[in-house]
Every structure is written in C-alpha cells, then in structure tokens.
Motif scaffolding. Structure first.
Motif, PDB file in Angstrom:
ATOM      1  N   UNK A 453      45.926  49.389  46.699  1.00 20.01           N
ATOM      2  CA  UNK A 453      45.072  48.261  46.318  1.00 20.01           C
ATOM      3  C   UNK A 453      44.343  48.607  45.029  1.00 20.01           C
ATOM      4  N   UNK A 454      44.456  47.729  44.021  1.00 17.12           N
ATOM      5  CA  UNK A 454      43.859  48.000  42.722  1.00 17.12           C
ATOM      6  C   UNK A 454      43.062  46.794  42.241  1.00 17.12           C
ATOM      7  N   UNK A 455      41.918  47.079  41.647  1.00 15.44           N
ATOM      8  CA  UNK A 455      41.127  46.067  40.945  1.00 15.44           C
ATOM      9  C   UNK A 455      41.297  46.279  39.453  1.00 15.44           C
ATOM     10  N   UNK A 467      45.833  43.639  42.478  1.00 18.93           N
ATOM     11  CA  UNK A 467      47.167  43.582  43.076  1.00 18.93           C
ATOM     12  C   UNK A 467      47.231  44.507  44.274  1.00 18.93           C
ATOM     13  N   UNK A 468      48.151  44.207  45.170  1.00 20.88           N
ATOM     14  CA  UNK A 468      48.353  45.031  46.358  1.00 20.88           C
ATOM     15  C   UNK A 468      49.842  45.284  46.540  1.00 20.88           C
ATOM     16  N   UNK A 513      34.541  47.056  44.687  1.00 20.21           N
ATOM     17  CA  UNK A 513      35.807  47.523  45.250  1.00 20.21           C
ATOM     18  C   UNK A 513      36.415  46.398  46.060  1.00 20.21           C
ATOM     19  N   UNK A 514      37.710  46.492  46.314  1.00 25.53           N
ATOM     20  CA  UNK A 514      38.416  45.517  47.143  1.00 25.53           C
ATOM     21  C   UNK A 514      38.758  46.172  48.475  1.00 25.53           C
ATOM     22  N   UNK A 515      38.694  45.397  49.554  1.00 26.96           N
ATOM     23  CA  UNK A 515      39.015  45.894  50.889  1.00 26.96           C
ATOM     24  C   UNK A 515      40.048  44.987  51.528  1.00 26.96           C
ATOM     25  N   UNK A 516      41.001  45.572  52.243  1.00 27.12           N
ATOM     26  CA  UNK A 516      41.995  44.815  52.992  1.00 27.12           C
ATOM     27  C   UNK A 516      42.015  45.328  54.427  1.00 27.12           C
TER      28      UNK A 516
END
Length: 534
Positions: A453-455, A467-468, A513-516
């Motif tokens: 996972x990228x910001x 993108x993931x 940050x991004x979280x999934x």
C-alpha cells in the motif's frame, strides 16, 4: 576538489550502508520430536523374547543362560527361605484362611483363630474365642494344614509377619525360596511359552533374588519391580511351577558368586553392557547379539510424536525447549539427552528420559522437525527465507496451505549435515507452511502477507492518491492523520479496477498514512508514513 567530494560521497554511502540494521533473527518455532526405538526394557542381561526365540529354535535353558550371561556356570543355592514385603504403611489389613490358623506374638503367646477373615489394626486387637485380646508386635501368623493364608484377598504360601509401629502396619511373607519363585516366574514371563524359556526364567529369577537381597531392612525382597513381580498363589501356573521344580535350587554363578542376572523384555537385536547402561562394568553383563527376539511386538516400535512443550514439562525443564540431540553408547543406546533451550543447554540422563517420556527403551533415534518464524508480516510481492530443522528423518518436504485444512507439497527441502534447512518462498496470500516427512509434520508456521500500500505525494490541492497491490478492486481504504500519539481517520476511498484510489480531504500539514482491512486472504496493512508540508 571533485575527487574530495567523490570520496566524501562514498564515505557517506558506506556509513549509511553500515548503519543499516541486520535482519532480525527468526523466532524458533515449536519443535516436534519423532522418536523410534528398538526393544523394551533396560537392555542388560537376558532378553525374555530372545529366550523365547532360542527355546523355539531348540536351545536348552542352560544354553540360553550361557548366551546372555557371559562366562557363567550353574550352581546350587544355599538359601532356603526369603522374606518378601507385601505391605507397609497400612492402617489396617485383612488376614483370612479357609481353615483354623494360629498367631504367635512377641511374648510367645499363641492365639488360635477359627477359619475366616480377621481385620488387624495397629492396636493388634485379636478376636479370640475368649473375647478380644491385645497381642504384642511383631506377630507371626502361621497357616492351617494345607491352606494358605491370604492378605486382603490374595493368598500366599508360608507364614506372615506383621509389625505395628507408630500407628501403621507392615506385612512380610516368609516363604520357601521355591514357593516364592512359583509366584514370580509366571508374573515375569508368559506361562504358555516353551518350557526351556520358562526354566531359563526360573534360574535367572532365583539368581537375581539371591544376588539382590535388600540390606538393612526386616525383609529381603519387594513384591514388585523393585525386586521382582511376586503374585503369590494367584500367580502360580502349572507350566511355570514345572519350570521352577525342574530347576530347583539352580542358580547362575560367576567366579563362584551368585550373579545378578538382570533380565528384560526385548533387546531389539542386541543386548547392552552394564557399563553402557549403568556406568559400571560387570564381566558377565556385556553386549550380546540377539537375533532371536524378532517375534516381540517391541522388536521395533514407533514413531512416537512428542512436542517440545511435552518434553519441557515431563523433564522439568524451566526454559522453552528448542531442540534435543542425543549422545549414544557403543551399543547404540542413548546415554544422555542434550536439551537446547531458549537460555542454554541441559544434559538429561537416558534413564530419566525413558521414564519421564514413557519410552519402552533407551535404544532410540530422535528426529526433529521445526520451522522457524520470520519477524513480522510479509509485504505482497516480497519473498521471505524460512529456516528450521529437519534432522534424523528421511525426505523432508515443504508443504503449504491457505486454510490449514488442505496441504499441498511445494517441493523437497535441502539440508546441511547438521539437519538445518532453509527455503525462500514468495506467497501471494497469507499462507501456512510446514515440513512433512512420512508419518509426521512440523507445527504449521503462519506467514502473514499484507497488501503493498502506497500513498503518493499530493499534486492536487486537497487530494491524496495511492495504489495497492494486488489490485483489490472495491476494497475500502482509510486515510489516517497522526494526532499526537494516535492516528485519526480523516478520509475514505475505494480501490478502482486498476488498484488505484483517490480521496479528497482537507489536507493540512502533518503525517498521513493509508490503512486497509484484512481482505481476500491478505492481512490488514498500512502504508509508509507520508509527510505533507505546508
């Protein structure tokens, strides 16, 4: 000047590289030990199944004894009577006879009692015909004509001695040596076996009893495995009695002295020397080939699967057990076990290993399976090196499973001479791995895989993109901003068909940050932190 800058740049690169932390050591997994063995018993002296095989092959009892006890000769026992401990530390016992019997106490007083049972307690009060009488310890109870006495329902030949002290009773059976053996032989060897094997057992049991009389006690022998199993009249069988009577008074001698004729169930093909097992050489107890015990169900046994936690608990090891290796004697039996723990190593004697783990013998081989845990989850698209141990077992294979129910072999594992294994895997989903051999498998190792996972750095005001991988179309992405020590959700996005996502939000300077969440066989993950400048 340019050269100086180049050298300085190189120095910075080298310093940066040297400052990189070494990859963390894998965490040792839960070991499984696969134990296979030969034989049953301590292995020293006469193998009883070997005696059985020799008798079936036509050997006589003296030939059987001569094979297992080196350099011996047969002689005659001088002892006629033995004292066998039947009970001690008892509050009460029941003595019975089918005919009248007598009791004599320490003062010489004689009490005549009718047929039937009496219960004795530490006060030694006797129910005589004249009324209750208190006898003086010790008592000698003699049977009536042609009827043995019984203790708590089990009959014994000879007399019984009962002593009372500090509120407790001790019962000793005083019997002729041959009467004692009639209650021993069938308890130590199946009475249906060939007569020559039973005769060898009778002579060995007679010799062992006389060579191992208990010292410093008011009795000579125990009625259990501390001496030999003695079952009294209930243990007598016609063929065993015939074996005792036909070898009456015969004993094994070495150098003119009665030999300690140790015996046991099954050798596994070769007996052990006393020096190997007990640490002290005895000239007539040496390792001997024993090809006759193959009919034993314990000639070969196993595998027995024992987990590391069981080894730790049974052997009383304080620290977590990681591995074990054995040191063997010249006869191939275990001398001691080196137990490797999280804080060091401990040596455990073979006798304790056998008793604590419930093994049939110390002639064992120990295989070890362990797959070690990598530190942290694995980012999608990356590979990880799994390591571990597969020692003493044939053809180890790596197996994988997505759910822990269905396992697929991934291929053979190479190992070094010490049994260490290593393999690189690149799972695309969270996957379990284990080492498999015939009949056993290591504990499963779970390798968690998280999405990559990228910001991206913002190029539009108030917009974050990212993108993931893999392309988890439809997956929910949470954008979080650091607020003090905590992370606070500030926006939501949905992954499109290309694996990209976009979210509009009030984009203030700070850390994002991004979280999934966990999805599609992948564990929950977060991106690297993105610093947004003002």
């Amino acid at each position: 000047m340019r050269l100086s800058f180049a050298v300085l740049a190189l120095a910075v690169v080298v310093a940066t590289a040297s400052a990189q932390p070494a990859p963390p050591e894998p965490i040792p997994g839960e070991a499984l030990f696969v134990v296979s063995g030969k034989g049953y018993g301590h292995g020293v002296g006469m193998s009883q199944y070997g005696a059985y095989g020799m008798a079936r092959a036509g050997y006589t009892y003296d030939e059987i004894l001569g094979h297992y006890y080196t350099g011996i000769e047969l002689g005659t026992a001088a002892t006629k009577e033995v004292r066998v401990l039947l009970a001690e530390g008892r509050r009460a016992v029941t003595i019975a006879s089918t005919v009248p019997f007598t009791i004599r106490d320490a003062t010489g007083a004689i009490y005549r009692l009718p047929a039937g049972p009496i219960t004795l307690r530490a006060d030694l009060e006797l129910p005589t015909a004249e009324g209750p009488a208190v006898a003086v310890s010790p008592l000698v109870i003699r049977p009536g004509k042609s009827a043995p006495l019984s203790l708590d329902g089990r009959s014994y030949r000879g007399s019984l001695q009962i002593s009372a002290q500090d509120g407790f009773l001790r019962v000793v059976n005083v019997a002729g040596l041959e009467s004692y053996l009639r209650g021993v032989v069938a308890g130590e060897m199946p009475h249906s076996w060939p007569l020559e094997a039973l005769r060898a057992q009778a002579v060995a049991a007679r010799s062992y009893a006389l060579a191992n009389l208990v010292k410093g006690k008011p009795f000579d022998l125990y009625a259990d495995v501390r001496s030999q199993v003695y079952l009294g009249v209930a243990g007598e069988k016609p063929r065993a009695t015939e074996a005792v009577e036909s070898t009456a008074t015969e004993i094994v001698l070495y150098g003119g002295k009665v030999a300690s004729t140790l015996y046991f169930s099954t050798s596994g093909g070769k007996t052990a020397s006393a020096a190997d097992v007990f640490g002290s050489p005895i000239p007539y107890l040496v390792a001997r080939p024993d090809p006759w015990d193959k009919l034993s169900p314990y000639h070969r046994w196993g595998p027995v699967l024992i987990g590391a936690r069981t080894v730790q608990a049974k052997l009383g090891i304080e620290a977590r057990v990681i591995d074990v290796t054995g040191a063997v004697t010249p006869s191939g039996r275990l001398r001691s076990l080196a137990v490797q723990t999280a804080i060091g190593s401990e040596a455990v004697p073979a006798s304790l290993v056998r008793s604590a783990l419930g093994l049939r013998s110390t002639w064992i081989s120990i295989g070890a399976l362990r797959l070690d845990r990598p530190s942290g989850p694995l980012v999608f698209g990356s590979s990880v090196r799994l390591s571990g141990v597969s020692r003493g077992l044939a053809s180890p294979m790596l197996a994988s499973s997505a759910d822990g129910a269905v396992w697929v072999l991934a291929g053979p594992l190479a190992r070094d001479p010490t049994g260490k294994v290593a393999v690189t895997v690149k799972p695309v989903r969270t996957t379990r791995y284990r080492i498999e051999v015939e009949g056993a498998a290591s504990q499963a190792l779970l390798v968690q895989v998280i999405p990559r996972l990228q910001l991206a750095r913002p190029v539009e005001p108030g917009v974050l993109t990212g993108a993931v991988r893999p392309k988890l179309a439809g997956a929910a992405i949470s954008i979080e901003r650091k607020n003090g020590p905590s992370w606070v959700p500030v926006g939501q996005a949905t992954v499109d068909d290309t694996g990209a996502f976009r979210v509009e939000l009030s984009l203030a300077p700070g850390s994002y940050r991004a979280r999934i969440s966990a999805t599609d066989g992948l564990a929950a993950g977060v991106s690297s932190v993105l610093q947004v400048m003002g």
